[in-house]
Scaffold this active site. Structure first.
Site, PDB file in Angstrom:
ATOM      1  N   LYS A   1      -3.739   5.296   4.952  1.00 17.56           N
ATOM      2  CA  LYS A   1      -5.040   4.494   4.739  1.00 17.56           C
ATOM      3  C   LYS A   1      -6.325   5.108   5.104  1.00 17.56           C
ATOM      4  O   LYS A   1      -6.402   5.974   5.993  1.00 17.56           O
ATOM      5  CB  LYS A   1      -4.713   3.001   5.337  1.00 17.56           C
ATOM      6  CG  LYS A   1      -3.279   2.248   4.570  1.00 17.56           C
ATOM      7  CD  LYS A   1      -3.580   1.974   3.022  1.00 17.56           C
ATOM      8  CE  LYS A   1      -2.127   1.914   2.527  1.00 17.56           C
ATOM      9  NZ  LYS A   1      -1.395   0.584   2.831  1.00 17.56           N
TER      10      LYS A   1
HETATM   11  C1  LIG Z   1      -0.349  -0.309   2.623  1.00 14.35           C
HETATM   12  C2  LIG Z   1      -0.447  -1.853   1.976  1.00 14.35           C
HETATM   13  C3  LIG Z   1      -0.068  -3.087   2.447  1.00 14.35           C
HETATM   14  C4  LIG Z   1       0.742  -3.106   3.835  1.00 14.35           C
HETATM   15  O1  LIG Z   1      -0.013  -2.375   5.041  1.00 14.35           O
HETATM   16  P1  LIG Z   1       0.706  -2.195   6.323  1.00 14.35           P
HETATM   17  O2  LIG Z   1      -0.156  -1.947   7.075  1.00 14.35           O
HETATM   18  O3  LIG Z   1       1.678  -1.197   5.902  1.00 14.35           O
HETATM   19  O4  LIG Z   1       1.710  -3.566   6.388  1.00 14.35           O
HETATM   20  C5  LIG Z   1      -0.495  -4.303   1.575  1.00 14.35           C
HETATM   21  N1  LIG Z   1      -1.085  -4.261   0.559  1.00 14.35           N
HETATM   22  C6  LIG Z   1      -1.527  -2.734  -0.061  1.00 14.35           C
HETATM   23  C7  LIG Z   1      -1.981  -2.909  -1.360  1.00 14.35           C
HETATM   24  C8  LIG Z   1      -1.038  -1.673   0.702  1.00 14.35           C
HETATM   25  O5  LIG Z   1      -1.321  -0.608  -0.022  1.00 14.35           O
END
Ligand SMILES: *Cc1c(COP(=O)(O)O)cnc(C)c1O
Length: 363
Positions: free
Chosen positions: A174
């Protein structure tokens, strides 16, 4: 293998983490507060509350917004399953609405009047124009897991001018990372307080140092981020604007160099907005063959996402006759190609050359 996404951790990040490891507080100490204040300041919201993941943060947001059994929650079919599962955690039911093929985000014209909540997802880092929603539903929780650092035409994502809460993810692929981690930003003081309690067993903090008493007034969990992680997040946040600029430069280069190939480029940001380019998701013919061939040749492509309604867990969703035609048709050709800060021009050239070659075979 050139992966589709990768964190960039430098010496300053490592030094920041090391400093915490040598300090008195490994968790819920001063660096959490520092990171939360810096994050709120960056996005332009009053409060930021960190969590152990975006999934935990989405769960918390649904709880404090008062969602529960009988409630319907709109989200996108083209998202990670967590965007829909958070409704299920509180006994509510996901009610998907189709995407707009020109943005890959939910078509906000399809928001049902009287829906209890909407969880818009800023797919790939392209912000949903929340200021343009015709009728504002009771609750809007943004899933901005892809979009820290991006801007809509009206606000920085996370400012929550047009929503109640905004959720971020700090998973390694991310925009910035804490290993695992997430956060909620909001301008609502009651939500902020409730979120803090929910992430720590529902306990109301006792600020009197001469008293041991504490009271768990509501059901909570341990969804806390550690100071070790917060130090990494704080250090990463300082580089976020550079990361986003790099992602945009990579995307512009792809747009230029892939324009002649038999593929469709992803939606771009409108004038006045800033794309986060968490993903660069192209659409190709013969996706299965192209995907496998790219993987064989060392390009770590991925598909974002197997749509929510295709999963077994979505047996509880009422799918309209004809399904979600735009989401399904976009999904059918979708492939995310490598996009991350630190991807070199020569690596990008390898991706472009390999893709050109493979599309000649399967185009
Ligand atoms: C990565 C992601 C999540 C979950 O994130 P985590 O931190 O891994 O729990 C939720 N929604 C979207 C759209 C994502 O890309």
């Amino acid at each position: 293998m050139i992966p589709y996404g990768r964190q960039q951790v430098d010496a300053a990040d490592i030094a920041a983490v090391e400093k915490v490891l040598k300090s008195d507080w490994l968790t819920t100490g001063p660096v959490i507060t520092e990171f939360e204040m810096a994050l709120a300041d960056y996005v332009g919201a009053k409060y930021a509350i960190t969590f152990s993941s975006a999934t935990a943060a989405l769960h918390a947001a649904c709880v404090v917004a008062g969602l529960g059994p009988g409630d319907l929650v709109h989200t996108s079919p083209l998202t990670f399953i967590a965007s829909a599962n958070c409704a299920r955690y509180v006994g509510a039911t996901p009610a998907l609405i189709d995407i707009d093929p020109s943005t890959f985000n939910i078509d906000t014209d399809q928001i049902t009047e009287n829906i209890q909540a909407v969880i818009p997802v800023h797919y790939a880092g392209l912000p949903v124009e929340l200021g343009a929603i015709p009728a504002r539903p009771r609750v809007i929780i943004e899933d901005a897991s892809h979009a820290l650092g991006a801007r809509s035409t009206t606000e920085r994502v996370g400012a929550t001018t047009h929503s109640d809460m905004c959720v971020f993810s700090f998973h390694p692929v991310k925009p910035i990372t804490t290993g695992e981690g997430g956060a909620v930003t909001t301008n609502n003081a009651d939500y902020a307080q409730a979120l803090k309690e929910f992430r720590s067993h529902g306990i109301k903090a006792n600020t009197d140092p001469l008293s041991w008493e504490y009271n768990a007034t509501t059901l909570g969990y341990n969804y806390r981020l550690t100071d070790i992680q917060a130090a990494l997040g704080l250090s990463q946040l300082r580089k976020l604007d550079r990361f986003i600029a790099e992602r945009n430069a990579i995307a512009e280069r792809y747009r230029e160099k892939l324009s002649e190939l038999p593929l469709e480029l992803p939606p771009a940001a409108p004038a006045g907005a800033l794309h986060g380019y968490h993903l660069f998701a192209i659409r190709v013919p013969q996706r299965r063959e192209v995907f496998a061939e790219l993987r064989k040749r060392g390009i770590g492509v991925q598909v974002h996402y197997v749509p929510v309604h295709h999963h077994g867990v979505s047996a509880d969703i009422e799918i309209p006759l004809g399904g979600y035609p735009h989401a399904d048709s976009v999904y059918n050709g979708l492939i995310s190609i490598p996009t991350f800060p630190g991807l070199t021009e020569s690596e990008q050239d390898i991706v472009i050359a390999t893709l050109t070659d493979v599309l000649e075979l399967h185009g």
